[in-house]
Write an enzyme that holds these catalytic residues in place. Structure first.
Site, PDB file in Angstrom:
ATOM      1  N   CYS A 128      13.040   9.803   9.107  1.00 41.11           N
ATOM      2  CA  CYS A 128      12.814   9.183  10.417  1.00 41.11           C
ATOM      3  C   CYS A 128      14.058   9.280  11.290  1.00 41.11           C
ATOM      4  O   CYS A 128      13.964   9.314  12.508  1.00 41.11           O
ATOM      5  CB  CYS A 128      12.404   7.734  10.239  1.00 41.11           C
TER       6      CYS A 128
ATOM      7  N   GLU B 147       8.016  14.518  17.441  1.00 37.00           N
ATOM      8  CA  GLU B 147       8.708  14.388  16.152  1.00 37.00           C
ATOM      9  C   GLU B 147       8.227  15.493  15.217  1.00 37.00           C
ATOM     10  O   GLU B 147       7.021  15.664  15.041  1.00 37.00           O
ATOM     11  CB  GLU B 147       8.422  13.018  15.527  1.00 37.00           C
TER      12      GLU B 147
ATOM     13  N   LYS C 281       0.861  -1.192   0.000  1.00 42.85           N
ATOM     14  CA  LYS C 281       0.000   0.000   0.000  1.00 42.85           C
ATOM     15  C   LYS C 281       0.887   1.228   0.000  1.00 42.85           C
ATOM     16  O   LYS C 281       1.558   1.533   0.980  1.00 42.85           O
ATOM     17  CB  LYS C 281      -0.922   0.027   1.212  1.00 42.85           C
TER      18      LYS C 281
ATOM     19  N   GLU D 294       8.630   0.059  11.627  1.00 43.13           N
ATOM     20  CA  GLU D 294       9.708   1.062  11.515  1.00 43.13           C
ATOM     21  C   GLU D 294       9.072   2.420  11.710  1.00 43.13           C
ATOM     22  O   GLU D 294       8.385   2.921  10.815  1.00 43.13           O
ATOM     23  CB  GLU D 294      10.351   0.984  10.125  1.00 43.13           C
TER      24      GLU D 294
HETATM   25  P1  NAD Z   1       1.543   7.601   8.825  1.00 43.15           P
HETATM   26  O1  NAD Z   1       1.738   6.712   9.975  1.00 43.15           O
HETATM   27  O2  NAD Z   1       0.510   8.680   8.911  1.00 43.15           O
HETATM   28  O3  NAD Z   1       1.150   6.771   7.500  1.00 43.15           O
HETATM   29  C1  NAD Z   1       1.926   5.696   7.049  1.00 43.15           C
HETATM   30  C2  NAD Z   1       1.053   4.777   6.207  1.00 43.15           C
HETATM   31  O4  NAD Z   1       0.074   4.178   7.040  1.00 43.15           O
HETATM   32  C3  NAD Z   1       0.293   5.479   5.088  1.00 43.15           C
HETATM   33  O5  NAD Z   1       0.363   4.667   3.921  1.00 43.15           O
HETATM   34  C4  NAD Z   1      -1.121   5.527   5.628  1.00 43.15           C
HETATM   35  O6  NAD Z   1      -2.115   5.558   4.639  1.00 43.15           O
HETATM   36  C5  NAD Z   1      -1.195   4.238   6.408  1.00 43.15           C
HETATM   37  N1  NAD Z   1      -2.261   4.203   7.401  1.00 43.15           N
HETATM   38  C6  NAD Z   1      -2.855   5.247   8.037  1.00 43.15           C
HETATM   39  N2  NAD Z   1      -3.812   4.797   8.883  1.00 43.15           N
HETATM   40  C7  NAD Z   1      -3.831   3.454   8.777  1.00 43.15           C
HETATM   41  C8  NAD Z   1      -4.593   2.416   9.407  1.00 43.15           C
HETATM   42  N3  NAD Z   1      -5.548   2.691  10.306  1.00 43.15           N
HETATM   43  N4  NAD Z   1      -4.325   1.139   9.080  1.00 43.15           N
HETATM   44  C9  NAD Z   1      -3.356   0.842   8.183  1.00 43.15           C
HETATM   45  N5  NAD Z   1      -2.618   1.768   7.538  1.00 43.15           N
HETATM   46  C10 NAD Z   1      -2.850   3.066   7.842  1.00 43.15           C
HETATM   47  O7  NAD Z   1       2.968   8.158   8.522  1.00 43.15           O
HETATM   48  P2  NAD Z   1       3.302   9.435   7.718  1.00 43.15           P
HETATM   49  O8  NAD Z   1       2.873  10.600   8.533  1.00 43.15           O
HETATM   50  O9  NAD Z   1       2.800   9.268   6.317  1.00 43.15           O
HETATM   51  O10 NAD Z   1       4.916   9.318   7.676  1.00 43.15           O
HETATM   52  C11 NAD Z   1       5.717   9.881   8.629  1.00 43.15           C
HETATM   53  C12 NAD Z   1       6.099   8.894   9.709  1.00 43.15           C
HETATM   54  O11 NAD Z   1       6.813   7.779   9.174  1.00 43.15           O
HETATM   55  C13 NAD Z   1       7.046   9.537  10.703  1.00 43.15           C
HETATM   56  O12 NAD Z   1       6.712   9.198  12.022  1.00 43.15           O
HETATM   57  C14 NAD Z   1       8.385   8.944  10.324  1.00 43.15           C
HETATM   58  O13 NAD Z   1       9.336   8.986  11.336  1.00 43.15           O
HETATM   59  C15 NAD Z   1       7.998   7.566   9.940  1.00 43.15           C
HETATM   60  N6  NAD Z   1       9.073   6.942   9.137  1.00 43.15           N
HETATM   61  C16 NAD Z   1       9.830   5.920   9.681  1.00 43.15           C
HETATM   62  C17 NAD Z   1      10.869   5.348   8.946  1.00 43.15           C
HETATM   63  C18 NAD Z   1      11.726   4.229   9.494  1.00 43.15           C
HETATM   64  O14 NAD Z   1      12.311   3.510   8.700  1.00 43.15           O
HETATM   65  N7  NAD Z   1      11.850   4.044  10.798  1.00 43.15           N
HETATM   66  C19 NAD Z   1      11.131   5.809   7.669  1.00 43.15           C
HETATM   67  C20 NAD Z   1      10.367   6.833   7.161  1.00 43.15           C
HETATM   68  C21 NAD Z   1       9.328   7.377   7.901  1.00 43.15           C
END
Ligand code: NAD
Length: 488
Positions: free
Chosen positions: A282, A380, A173, A248
């Site tokens: 991240c 964050e 996704k 992650e």
């Molecule tokens: P997010 O958690 O809002 O969304 C991530 C994904 O989850 C999206 O595809 C979203 O549609 C999906 N999602 C949302 N609600 C959901 C649900 N109820 N069930 C299943 N899927 C759902 O993250 P974001 O705001 O798009 O991205 C930023 C975050 O990602 C930050 O916290 C960042 O630190 C983290 N991040 C972590 C890493 C790592 O490798 N540790 C890398 C990049 C980003």
């Protein structure tokens, strides 16, 4: 207006409905994205389950899986330029970064291509003379991979590569923010020659698409990258299918500079650690933990560099900081700074959105010496916002660095070797960079603990995590089975 499609079962299809994608640099709608609802998600999971069991994938040798991954890696490398342009267009990530990162994504696929036929089982020296016992490593099954907007091609590669190397099938996704590069990647993947349904790519919103996928009864493992709040949903969703999870998540990573550090090098690494990718990383080194003795000199140099950073259109090769991906991110960054000022913090650079079209927020530095409760020290930012605190002793540096619910990355700058080793041991983080920052490789595991999640991506362990162990017992004796009422 560009139109994108889903990739399900080896064919391209429209979603249940569509949504607009906006160019972060201008705010204008530039593309129509397919929006997956339950009907599309169910079709994608069914395609993945069918492919998992179909002989052309289930019986394919690991070496052949590796060859297909090598072909995919070559195709990614050949198409790196157009993929980079698309990622820049849809997410606002600067072209300098997308070009370099996507070229490296090909190496991630190469690494897992090479690993495919090195995922070995084991023979056990079992404590029974008439038995041969060994372990088979089998694919964990259908994987639901969910990624956020930043670096989607990269964050997908660290899931798709090891999962396919291990023989799993995947439904990915893509984020609803900036999904274009992943949907384009589908057409590149399609040319690599994998059987249909081995990888399926959809996009859509959390509740209507992500939740349906991650709670689906035919999903065996959920590989998630995103924020901690969404991760809680993921874990709750996985209560439905009892799928295993790897998470992650975010970070509030300390960047610690001792007074014996090479200051020029540390300043440059700090610029990269917090302002590269416009802070949407991240592992952003978002808390500068600086020795009192060099604080003034360090900040003077850092502020000078921050103010010189070229802010501009993400597709301009000169640009160093581009727009944030979404208007919501811009609003969150603005709010974080104003909340921190209310808590007593002082803005030393940047601090307010730029007065121009697009989601532009400048490199921002906030001194929190007199504001220990400033939210920018704990929340964050996922934007170019650096908080600064200072220390007098090494013990204080460790205490400040570890004063976080996250545990993803950390950086230490010192020339003192024994101190460096003590810091490595004492820091609460999945990654410690010493005299460098923001370095990654397919060969090195990546991940954290606490609010930063669990599981590792990259390296051999990641491929093993997409397998499950089957213990096989084979009796070698022709004698009758002894006492049937005693466990052997
Ligand atoms: P997010 O958690 O809002 O969304 C991530 C994904 O989850 C999206 O595809 C979203 O549609 C999906 N999602 C949302 N609600 C959901 C649900 N109820 N069930 C299943 N899927 C759902 O993250 P974001 O705001 O798009 O991205 C930023 C975050 O990602 C930050 O916290 C960042 O630190 C983290 N991040 C972590 C890493 C790592 O490798 N540790 C890398 C990049 C980003």
């Amino acid at each position: 207006m560009r139109q994108f499609q889903h990739y399900i079962g080896g064919t391209f299809s429209d979603g249940a409905t569509q949504f607009d994608s906006r160019d972060p640099a201008t705010g204008a709608v530039w593309a129509k994205m397919p929006e997956a609802r339950a009907i599309d998600v169910n079709a994608a999971v069914k395609a993945a389950r069918t492919a998992l069991l179909a002989p052309d994938w289930a019986n394919m040798t690991a070496t052949m899986r590796g060859k297909l991954l090598y072909r995919l890696a070559d195709l990614v490398a050949e198409n790196a330029h157009s993929l980079a342009e698309l990622e820049t267009r849809d997410t606002g990530k600067i072209i300098r970064e997308t070009s370099a990162q996507i070229a490296y994504v090909a190496d991630y696929y190469r690494y897992y291509a090479g690993l495919a036929d090195k995922i070995e089982g084991a023979h056990l020296p079992i404590d029974k003379p008439d038995m041969e016992v060994w372990l088979r490593r089998e694919p964990v099954g259908v994987v639901a991979a969910v990624v956020p907007w930043n670096s989607q091609l990269f964050l997908s590669a660290v899931k798709i590569g090891p999962a396919l190397a291990a023989g799993c099938t995947v439904v990915l996704k893509a984020s609803e923010d900036g999904p274009a590069p992943m949907l384009e990647f589908a057409s590149i993947f399609d040319q690599a020659g994998f059987p249909p349904g081995v990888l399926n790519i959809v996009t859509g919103f959390g509740p209507e698409c992500g939740a349906v996928l991650t709670s689906h009864p035919e999903v065996d493992h959920v590989a998630f990258t995103g924020g901690p709040d969404t991760a809680r949903h993921i874990v709750r969703n996985s209560a439905e299918n009892l799928a295993s999870t790897s998470l992650e998540l975010g970070g509030k990573s300390p960047f610690i500079v001792f007074d014996d550090a090479d200051i020029e090098s540390a300043v440059n690494a700090q610029v990269s650690g917090i302002f590269a990718a416009t802070g949407q990383s991240c592992v952003a080194g978002s808390r500068l933990v600086i020795a009192d003795k060099i604080k003034d000199e360090f900040l003077t140099r850092l502020i000078e560099k921050a103010n010189e950073i070229v802010i501009g259109a993400p597709d301009d090769p000169q640009t160093e900081v581009g727009p944030l991906c979404t208007q919501a991110q811009l609003a969150a960054a603005t709010e974080l700074v104003s909340d921190s000022i209310v808590a007593g913090a002082t803005v030393l650079a940047g601090g307010q959105p730029l007065d121009r079209d697009g989601n532009y927020f400048p490199p921002t530095i906030i001194d929190c010496s007199k504001a220990p409760n400033a939210p920018c020290l704990t929340r964050e930012a996922f934007g170019p916002i650096l908080s600064v605190v200072s220390f007098e002793t090494e013990a204080q540096a460790v205490q400040i660095a570890n004063d976080t619910a996250f545990g993803l990355a950390s950086g230490v700058f010192t020339k003192d070797l024994t101190r460096a080793h003590r810091m490595i041991r004492n820091l609460k983080a999945g990654i410690v960079w010493v005299n460098t920052y923001r370095a990654v490789s397919p060969i090195a595991p990546f991940g954290g603990h606490g609010l930063s999640g669990h599981g590792r991506e990259g390296g051999l362990q990641a491929a093993l995590d997409y397998t499950r162990v089957k213990s096989v017992w084979l009796r070698t004796s022709d004698d009758p089975i002894p006492d049937p009422f005693v466990m052997r």
